[in-house]
Write a protein that holds these residues in place. Structure first.
Motif, PDB file in Angstrom:
ATOM      1  N   PRO A  94      -8.413 -17.659  -0.151  1.00  0.00           N
ATOM      2  CA  PRO A  94      -7.117 -17.123  -0.551  1.00  0.00           C
ATOM      3  C   PRO A  94      -6.576 -16.232   0.576  1.00  0.00           C
ATOM      4  N   THR A  95      -5.387 -16.536   1.062  1.00  0.00           N
ATOM      5  CA  THR A  95      -4.785 -15.749   2.139  1.00  0.00           C
ATOM      6  C   THR A  95      -3.271 -15.945   2.124  1.00  0.00           C
ATOM      7  N   PRO A  96      -2.514 -14.872   2.414  1.00  0.00           N
ATOM      8  CA  PRO A  96      -1.055 -15.047   2.436  1.00  0.00           C
ATOM      9  C   PRO A  96      -0.613 -16.022   3.533  1.00  0.00           C
ATOM     10  N   VAL A 137      -5.203 -20.956   1.055  1.00  0.00           N
ATOM     11  CA  VAL A 137      -4.156 -21.032   0.031  1.00  0.00           C
ATOM     12  C   VAL A 137      -3.551 -19.667  -0.276  1.00  0.00           C
ATOM     13  N   SER A 138      -2.220 -19.639  -0.355  1.00  0.00           N
ATOM     14  CA  SER A 138      -1.493 -18.432  -0.758  1.00  0.00           C
ATOM     15  C   SER A 138      -0.928 -18.652  -2.146  1.00  0.00           C
ATOM     16  N   ILE A 139      -0.925 -17.587  -2.975  1.00  0.00           N
ATOM     17  CA  ILE A 139      -0.326 -17.762  -4.311  1.00  0.00           C
ATOM     18  C   ILE A 139       1.115 -17.266  -4.330  1.00  0.00           C
ATOM     19  N   GLY A 140       1.652 -16.846  -3.207  1.00  0.00           N
ATOM     20  CA  GLY A 140       3.049 -16.419  -3.182  1.00  0.00           C
ATOM     21  C   GLY A 140       3.330 -15.559  -1.976  1.00  0.00           C
ATOM     22  N   TYR A 142       3.826 -12.583  -0.951  1.00  0.00           N
ATOM     23  CA  TYR A 142       3.615 -11.146  -1.077  1.00  0.00           C
ATOM     24  C   TYR A 142       2.164 -10.912  -0.676  1.00  0.00           C
ATOM     25  N   VAL A 143       1.864  -9.659  -0.314  1.00  0.00           N
ATOM     26  CA  VAL A 143       0.497  -9.404   0.147  1.00  0.00           C
ATOM     27  C   VAL A 143      -0.258  -8.581  -0.893  1.00  0.00           C
ATOM     28  N   LEU A 144      -1.391  -9.112  -1.318  1.00  0.00           N
ATOM     29  CA  LEU A 144      -2.259  -8.408  -2.254  1.00  0.00           C
ATOM     30  C   LEU A 144      -3.391  -7.767  -1.467  1.00  0.00           C
ATOM     31  N   GLY A 146      -6.548  -8.092  -1.890  1.00  0.00           N
ATOM     32  CA  GLY A 146      -7.790  -8.851  -1.815  1.00  0.00           C
ATOM     33  C   GLY A 146      -7.616 -10.234  -2.395  1.00  0.00           C
ATOM     34  N   PRO A 150      -5.884 -13.615  -6.539  1.00  0.00           N
ATOM     35  CA  PRO A 150      -5.497 -15.004  -6.279  1.00  0.00           C
ATOM     36  C   PRO A 150      -6.553 -16.002  -6.738  1.00  0.00           C
TER      37      PRO A 150
HETATM   38  N1  ADE Z   1      -4.580 -12.315  -0.272  1.00  0.00           N
HETATM   39  C1  ADE Z   1      -3.666 -11.340  -0.122  1.00  0.00           C
HETATM   40  N2  ADE Z   1      -2.459 -11.742  -0.501  1.00  0.00           N
HETATM   41  C2  ADE Z   1      -2.600 -13.039  -0.919  1.00  0.00           C
HETATM   42  C3  ADE Z   1      -1.703 -14.009  -1.435  1.00  0.00           C
HETATM   43  N3  ADE Z   1      -0.418 -13.762  -1.591  1.00  0.00           N
HETATM   44  N4  ADE Z   1      -2.207 -15.216  -1.747  1.00  0.00           N
HETATM   45  C4  ADE Z   1      -3.508 -15.477  -1.585  1.00  0.00           C
HETATM   46  N5  ADE Z   1      -4.386 -14.594  -1.097  1.00  0.00           N
HETATM   47  C5  ADE Z   1      -3.952 -13.384  -0.762  1.00  0.00           C
END
Ligand code: ADE
Length: 255
Positions: A94-96, A137-140, A142-144, A146, A150
């Motif tokens: 999971p990554t933006p 994969v990013s779920i959207g 925006y930055v979370l 961790g 996601p």
């Molecule tokens: N980790 C930090 N932000 C994320 C995002 N938007 N989607 C998936 N992983 C993330």
């Protein structure tokens, strides 16, 4: 005793494995675990460190603020996994920076046997993790802070495509978003609340009219809120007829 082996096994590797406890304790996901339709294990990344402080992060080469997660514990977990199960899992990071998650990808991933989420924190995981990763994969946009949330979002959506997890599997396959349209509005009792009435057609008992009403509402909502989906959609004859009726109603209203 239920001796069934889950069709799909999720694993989440994290420094906060407890975050997944609540997710596994409610609703459809919990039921699916109990029925052994899916499996889940949260793995503590620190169990795969070798130093006395159980270190999982470090300063980054080249300087700049923020820590980076070390790559060795993830590799150690991966090697132990392959050794134990005798096969390579599908690894999701999971990554933006990843491709955007959607229902199509959820369906694709639901057909894999073992799905591992590598949950990063801080500035992410050392880039060399990419050697093990099948999907970023990013779920959207925006930055979370961790990858745990996601991972839970994705596990929820993916598990719905495992037969038996959602009561009526046809309803998942026919889900509005799967069909390329947003869902129509839903109502329950009472018929009137603070002057707000349920649309008359839904009380009519006329299934054909109800179906057409819902289809028109889905089409209108999709066109207005998600023109990207609307433009991508291959409309069926029935949907085209519904569009014609929407236009007719618009013209009638304008007169
Ligand atoms: N980790 C930090 N932000 C994320 C995002 N938007 N989607 C998936 N992983 C993330």
């Amino acid at each position: 005793m239920n001796e069934r082996k889950p069709v799909l096994n999720f694993f989440a590797v994290s420094i906060f494995p407890e975050m997944f406890k609540i997710f596994c304790s409610f609703g459809i996901f919990k039921k699916a675990l109990e029925k052994k339709l899916i499996g889940f294990q949260a793995i503590n990344l620190r169990d795969y460190t070798t130093d006395k402080h159980r270190t999982t992060d470090d300063y980054q080469y080249g300087g700049s603020h923020g820590m980076v997660m070390k790559v060795e514990p993830f590799f150690r977990f991966y090697d132990a996994f392959v050794e134990k199960y005798g096969e390579k899992p599908t690894v999701i990071l999971p990554t933006p920076k990843g491709r955007l998650f959607n229902n199509e990808l959820a369906m694709e991933l639901s057909k894999k046997g073992n799905l591992i989420f590598f949950c990063g924190r801080y500035e992410g995981i050392d880039e060399r993790i990419s050697v093990l990763v099948d999907y970023e994969v990013s779920i959207g946009d925006y930055v979370l802070s961790g990858g745990e949330l996601p991972a839970m979002v994705m596990m929820d959506a993916i598990s719905r495509f495992v037969p038996g997890v959602v009561g009526d599997f046809r309803s998942v396959q026919e889900d509005s978003i799967t069909m390329g349209l947003l869902d129509y509005p839903h109502y329950t009792r009472p018929e009137e609340f603070r002057g707000l009435r349920v649309p008359e057609v839904l009380l009519s008992g006329d299934h054909k009219r109800v179906e057409l009403f819902r289809l028109k509402e889905s089409i209108k909502l999709t066109a207005l809120r998600r023109p990207d989906l609307f433009l991508k959609k291959d409309f069926t004859k029935q949907e085209k007829m519904a569009i014609l009726e929407i236009l007719r109603e618009l013209l009638d209203g304008a007169q």
